[in-house]
Scaffold this motif. Structure first.
Motif, PDB file in Angstrom:
ATOM      1  N   ASP A 160       0.821  -1.566   0.125  1.00  0.00           N
ATOM      2  CA  ASP A 160       0.050  -0.208   0.000  1.00  0.00           C
ATOM      3  C   ASP A 160       0.600   1.188  -0.323  1.00  0.00           C
ATOM      4  N   PHE A 161       0.817   2.406  -0.745  1.00  0.00           N
ATOM      5  CA  PHE A 161       1.748   3.690  -1.259  1.00  0.00           C
ATOM      6  C   PHE A 161       0.502   4.478  -0.687  1.00  0.00           C
ATOM      7  N   GLY A 162      -0.595   3.870  -0.520  1.00  0.00           N
ATOM      8  CA  GLY A 162      -1.320   5.518   0.773  1.00  0.00           C
ATOM      9  C   GLY A 162      -1.546   6.338  -0.385  1.00  0.00           C
ATOM     10  N   ASP A 163      -2.000   7.143   0.114  1.00  0.00           N
ATOM     11  CA  ASP A 163      -2.529   8.649  -0.742  1.00  0.00           C
ATOM     12  C   ASP A 163      -1.416   9.349  -0.938  1.00  0.00           C
ATOM     13  N   LEU A 164      -1.908   9.524  -2.195  1.00  0.00           N
ATOM     14  CA  LEU A 164      -0.856  10.696  -3.129  1.00  0.00           C
ATOM     15  C   LEU A 164      -0.922  11.450  -3.484  1.00  0.00           C
ATOM     16  N   LYS A 165      -0.425  12.625  -3.620  1.00  0.00           N
ATOM     17  CA  LYS A 165      -0.998  13.913  -3.885  1.00  0.00           C
ATOM     18  C   LYS A 165      -0.211  14.443  -5.468  1.00  0.00           C
ATOM     19  N   MET A 166      -0.854  15.117  -6.036  1.00  0.00           N
ATOM     20  CA  MET A 166       0.276  15.759  -7.330  1.00  0.00           C
ATOM     21  C   MET A 166       0.600  16.500  -7.166  1.00  0.00           C
ATOM     22  N   TYR A 167       1.732  16.593  -7.922  1.00  0.00           N
ATOM     23  CA  TYR A 167       2.846  17.702  -8.256  1.00  0.00           C
ATOM     24  C   TYR A 167       3.168  19.204  -8.846  1.00  0.00           C
ATOM     25  N   ILE A 168       2.758  20.164  -8.132  1.00  0.00           N
ATOM     26  CA  ILE A 168       1.759  21.024  -9.421  1.00  0.00           C
ATOM     27  C   ILE A 168       2.404  22.821  -8.568  1.00  0.00           C
ATOM     28  N   GLY A 169       3.515  23.527  -9.540  1.00  0.00           N
ATOM     29  CA  GLY A 169       3.383  24.588  -9.096  1.00  0.00           C
ATOM     30  C   GLY A 169       4.275  24.380  -7.425  1.00  0.00           C
ATOM     31  N   GLY A 170       5.568  23.361  -7.242  1.00  0.00           N
ATOM     32  CA  GLY A 170       6.474  22.970  -6.256  1.00  0.00           C
ATOM     33  C   GLY A 170       5.901  22.677  -5.049  1.00  0.00           C
ATOM     34  N   LYS A 171       4.246  22.325  -4.967  1.00  0.00           N
ATOM     35  CA  LYS A 171       3.760  21.492  -4.045  1.00  0.00           C
ATOM     36  C   LYS A 171       2.909  20.487  -3.839  1.00  0.00           C
ATOM     37  N   LEU A 172       2.712  19.819  -3.361  1.00  0.00           N
ATOM     38  CA  LEU A 172       1.878  18.516  -3.326  1.00  0.00           C
ATOM     39  C   LEU A 172       0.464  18.635  -2.650  1.00  0.00           C
ATOM     40  N   VAL A 173      -0.521  18.764  -4.200  1.00  0.00           N
ATOM     41  CA  VAL A 173      -1.369  19.582  -3.677  1.00  0.00           C
ATOM     42  C   VAL A 173      -3.089  18.287  -3.929  1.00  0.00           C
ATOM     43  N   ASN A 174      -3.563  18.185  -3.336  1.00  0.00           N
ATOM     44  CA  ASN A 174      -5.268  17.399  -3.574  1.00  0.00           C
ATOM     45  C   ASN A 174      -5.582  18.490  -5.137  1.00  0.00           C
ATOM     46  N   SER A 175      -6.668  17.009  -5.819  1.00  0.00           N
ATOM     47  CA  SER A 175      -7.790  17.842  -6.855  1.00  0.00           C
ATOM     48  C   SER A 175      -8.526  18.503  -6.136  1.00  0.00           C
ATOM     49  N   ILE A 176      -8.425  19.914  -6.958  1.00  0.00           N
ATOM     50  CA  ILE A 176      -9.485  20.883  -6.821  1.00  0.00           C
ATOM     51  C   ILE A 176     -10.680  20.383  -6.074  1.00  0.00           C
ATOM     52  N   ASN A 177     -11.793  19.569  -7.045  1.00  0.00           N
ATOM     53  CA  ASN A 177     -12.118  18.941  -6.608  1.00  0.00           C
ATOM     54  C   ASN A 177     -12.141  18.031  -5.759  1.00  0.00           C
ATOM     55  N   LYS A 178     -11.368  17.506  -5.323  1.00  0.00           N
ATOM     56  CA  LYS A 178     -11.050  17.159  -3.965  1.00  0.00           C
ATOM     57  C   LYS A 178     -10.930  14.684  -4.899  1.00  0.00           C
ATOM     58  N   SER A 179     -11.735  15.666  -6.050  1.00  0.00           N
ATOM     59  CA  SER A 179     -11.432  13.852  -6.331  1.00  0.00           C
ATOM     60  C   SER A 179     -10.355  12.798  -6.022  1.00  0.00           C
ATOM     61  N   THR A 180     -10.257  11.759  -6.160  1.00  0.00           N
ATOM     62  CA  THR A 180      -9.071   9.764  -5.845  1.00  0.00           C
ATOM     63  C   THR A 180      -9.536   9.366  -7.036  1.00  0.00           C
ATOM     64  N   GLN A 181      -8.300   8.646  -6.827  1.00  0.00           N
ATOM     65  CA  GLN A 181      -9.063   6.927  -7.631  1.00  0.00           C
ATOM     66  C   GLN A 181      -8.117   6.210  -7.624  1.00  0.00           C
ATOM     67  N   LYS A 182      -8.611   5.600  -7.525  1.00  0.00           N
ATOM     68  CA  LYS A 182      -8.422   3.702  -6.544  1.00  0.00           C
ATOM     69  C   LYS A 182      -6.791   3.161  -7.512  1.00  0.00           C
ATOM     70  N   ILE A 183      -5.719   3.276  -7.171  1.00  0.00           N
ATOM     71  CA  ILE A 183      -5.467   2.498  -8.358  1.00  0.00           C
ATOM     72  C   ILE A 183      -5.325   1.019  -8.174  1.00  0.00           C
ATOM     73  N   ILE A 184      -5.140  -0.541  -9.186  1.00  0.00           N
ATOM     74  CA  ILE A 184      -5.413  -1.467  -8.670  1.00  0.00           C
ATOM     75  C   ILE A 184      -3.944  -2.508  -9.225  1.00  0.00           C
ATOM     76  N   CYS A 185      -3.482  -3.578  -8.335  1.00  0.00           N
ATOM     77  CA  CYS A 185      -2.383  -4.065  -8.846  1.00  0.00           C
ATOM     78  C   CYS A 185      -2.849  -5.115  -9.474  1.00  0.00           C
TER      79      CYS A 185
END
Length: 371
Positions: free
Chosen positions: A2-27
């Motif tokens: 489990d790599f946990g909750d991962l954020k985007m990297y934009i403008g030098g910051k780790l950020v969530n989506s503006i609308n807080k959407s997430t996506q599960k990634i499956i092995c």
């Protein structure tokens, strides 16, 4: 894993989506959830574009030596996190552990090679004026904001092909990894953040292509759009990019024959034929689509080839010494099964494989197959 909750990297910051959407990634090996990533939308894409504009102004103003220092710092950080990145690759797309090193190697080599390759690139070059009426100079400068769309089969190797030349030349870059294998790219974003890399120079986000990629391509901000993927997707990207004059660099679908003449080195040809077809579970941009074997050696080559295929070992995990992992997705496996059925229905002979192996209860497995 489990790599946990991962954020985007934009403008030098780790950020969530503006609308807080997430996506599960499956092995793809066992269908387990391995990460929950921030899932970008068009607003996030716009944020990345604006950040990249600011990043370009900062980065392009640096000398090549200054850029090289930052690239070397990133290279060292990647080496320190090599194991984490390799594990991400094998869990997000099912690659064997041994094969995952190729991605790491390409990435660190890219960050080292391109600054050296461009050492003399930015020097002005005089061009002879035969009429003695003008002064002619060839001047090289960074093109601007770059956008890179990447395929899922070599997650970090594909980033390597884009990030090295972009950074060395003074460009900022927006990286959109495939939605099928974004985990290693998001972890790379975290590594970049941790070393306090100049903000806006590298931006990493993933989301629905129809929303994120379309926004990036149609924007007039990017000066270059580059892609590794299918021909159909390439056509869409080219069309969307026509909103402004952009440079385009596309590595699209191939159609590769494998030809063996009767005077070829038999063993070398056999080794290459196995590797190019079954390496990465056949999921390679230059994988052979069909084989043409000279009639004088056809029977012996086919027999030996099948014998080798029967010995290929399927499995998953760091400690498994295997030759092949699963396919990337259920849809991919279904497509392969339809291709095999169509070939048999139209006269092909199934010599080996062609089934889902029974010992794997979950995952997107398929036997090594010879038609």
């Amino acid at each position: 894993m489990d790599f946990g909750d991962l954020k985007m990297y934009i403008g030098g910051k780790l950020v969530n989506s503006i609308n807080k959407s997430t996506q599960k990634i499956i092995c793809p090996a066992d269908e387990s959830e391995i990460a929950n990533i921030a899932w970008a939308n068009s607003q996030d894409a716009e944020s990345a574009l604006n950040a990249a504009v600011i990043g370009f102004k900062t980065w392009s103003a640096l000398t090549l030596d200054e850029r090289n220092k930052w690239m070397n710092k990133l290279r060292n950080a990647i080496l320190k996190n090599e194991e984490l990145l390799r594990m991400a690759i094998i869990y997000e797309m099912g690659k064997t552990y041994d094969a995952s090193y190729e991605d790491i190697e390409a990435l660190i080599n890219s960050l080292e090679f391109y600054p050296k390759a461009m050492k003399d690139h930015f020097n002005e070059k005089n061009i002879d004026d035969r009429e003695n009426t003008h002064t002619h100079l060839m001047v090289s400068s960074p093109v601007g904001v770059s956008v890179a769309y990447l395929a899922w089969n070599f997650p970090l190797l594909n980033i390597a092909f884009k990030i090295g030349p972009a950074l060395a030349s003074g460009c900022s870059i927006i990286i959109k990894p495939s939605e099928l294998s974004p985990v290693s790219a998001y972890l790379l974003g975290k590594i970049i953040y941790d070393i306090n890399f100049p903000s806006g120079v590298i931006n990493i986000l993933c989301g629905n292509p129809e929303e994120v990629a379309t926004t990036l391509s149609k924007s007039t901000i990017p000066r270059l759009v580059t892609m590794i993927g299918s021909t159909n997707t390439g056509k869409k990207v080219i069309s969307d990019s026509s909103s402004s004059i952009k440079k385009l660099s596309m590595e699209l679908g191939g159609n590769a024959p494998f030809i063996v003449f009767d005077d070829a080195d038999f063993d070398s040809a056999l080794d290459l034929a196995i590797g190019i077809k079954f390496g990465n579970s056949g999921q390679i941009c230059v994988a052979a689509n069909r084989f043409f074997i000279h009639e004088k050696i056809y029977n012996s080559f086919l027999k030996t080839y099948i014998d080798r295929v029967k010995k290929l070992k399927l499995g998953f995990g760091k400690n498994e010494k295997v030759d092949m992992g699963p396919l990337i997705s259920k849809d991919s496996r279904n497509r392969i099964m339809k291709l095999v059925k169509d070939a048999i229905d139209n006269g092909a002979c199934l010599e080996e494989g062609g089934k889902i192996p029974k010992r794997f209860k979950k995952g997107y497995w398929y036997e090594p197959t010879v038609l």
